[in-house]
Design an enzyme around this catalytic site. Structure first.
Site, PDB file in Angstrom:
ATOM      1  CG  HIS A  57      33.558 -40.187  -5.779  1.00 18.27           C
ATOM      2  ND1 HIS A  57      34.226 -40.873  -6.845  1.00 18.27           N
ATOM      3  CD2 HIS A  57      34.542 -39.397  -5.373  1.00 18.27           C
ATOM      4  CE1 HIS A  57      35.124 -40.111  -7.445  1.00 18.27           C
ATOM      5  NE2 HIS A  57      35.209 -39.082  -6.772  1.00 18.27           N
ATOM      6  CD  GLU A  59      30.373 -44.406  -7.730  1.00 16.52           C
ATOM      7  OE1 GLU A  59      30.618 -44.367  -8.899  1.00 16.52           O
ATOM      8  OE2 GLU A  59      30.593 -43.286  -7.198  1.00 16.52           O
ATOM      9  CB  CYS A  87      36.127 -43.015 -10.766  1.00 20.26           C
ATOM     10  SG  CYS A  87      36.190 -43.015  -9.103  1.00 20.26           S
ATOM     11  CB  CYS A  90      33.794 -45.700  -7.262  1.00 18.02           C
ATOM     12  SG  CYS A  90      33.736 -44.157  -6.492  1.00 18.02           S
TER      13      CYS A  90
END
Length: 158
Positions: A57, A59, A87, A90
């Site tokens: 991801h 992040e 999410c 993260c």
């Protein structure tokens, strides 16, 4: 919420640039940067498809780079700019890294965990970042909607 900082346009523009890179590679267009004292310490964009891992991801990439740049896992005093509400995974990384502020574009009603689908920072935890929602929301949303509309169109083709 009263903020002790003003979000900076240049950092969200960099996150958007990274989101566009992800889009060009067929990834969900999310980009992120970690900033401290006006300097970008980490950049990231979604790479789940190309890296073939759920952990790729934007992040997490940005946080990982920032930790390397500072030589510590504690990112106190850092700001995370991201083109979509983080999410659960993260948001957990944000809390664990002790990031001080999070600035993001649109809310994510399905998976956003900084106040929309759930609110991880409201749990009794030592670190609670300030959160600034809706920064460059229209631009971020446009990228995401275009990606998913295109994906649906392609799924309908024989």
């Amino acid at each position: 919420m009263e903020l002790a900082f003003l979000p900076q346009k240049e950092f969200m523009l960099e996150a958007l640039r990274l989101a566009r890179e992800a889009l060009e590679d067929g990834e969900v267009p999310v980009g992120a940067v970690v900033v401290r004292d006006g300097q970008i310490l980490g950049r990231g964009r979604n790479r789940r498809e190309s890296a073939r891992t759920a952990l790729a991801h934007a992040e997490l990439e940005a946080i990982h780079q920032a930790c390397g740049a500072l030589g510590t896992w504690r990112l106190t005093g850092c700001h995370l700019y991201v083109t979509l509400e983080p999410c659960p995974m993260c948001a957990g990384a944000i809390l664990n890294a002790r990031i001080s502020q999070v600035v993001y574009g649109p809310d994510d009603g399905q998976a956003g965990c900084l106040g929309t689908a759930c609110d991880l920072p409201s749990l009794p935890y030592a670190a609670r970042p300030q959160v600034y929602r809706g920064f460059f929301e229209a631009e971020c949303r446009e990228l995401l909607q275009g990606f998913f509309q295109n994906l649906r169109r392609n799924e309908k083709k024989p």
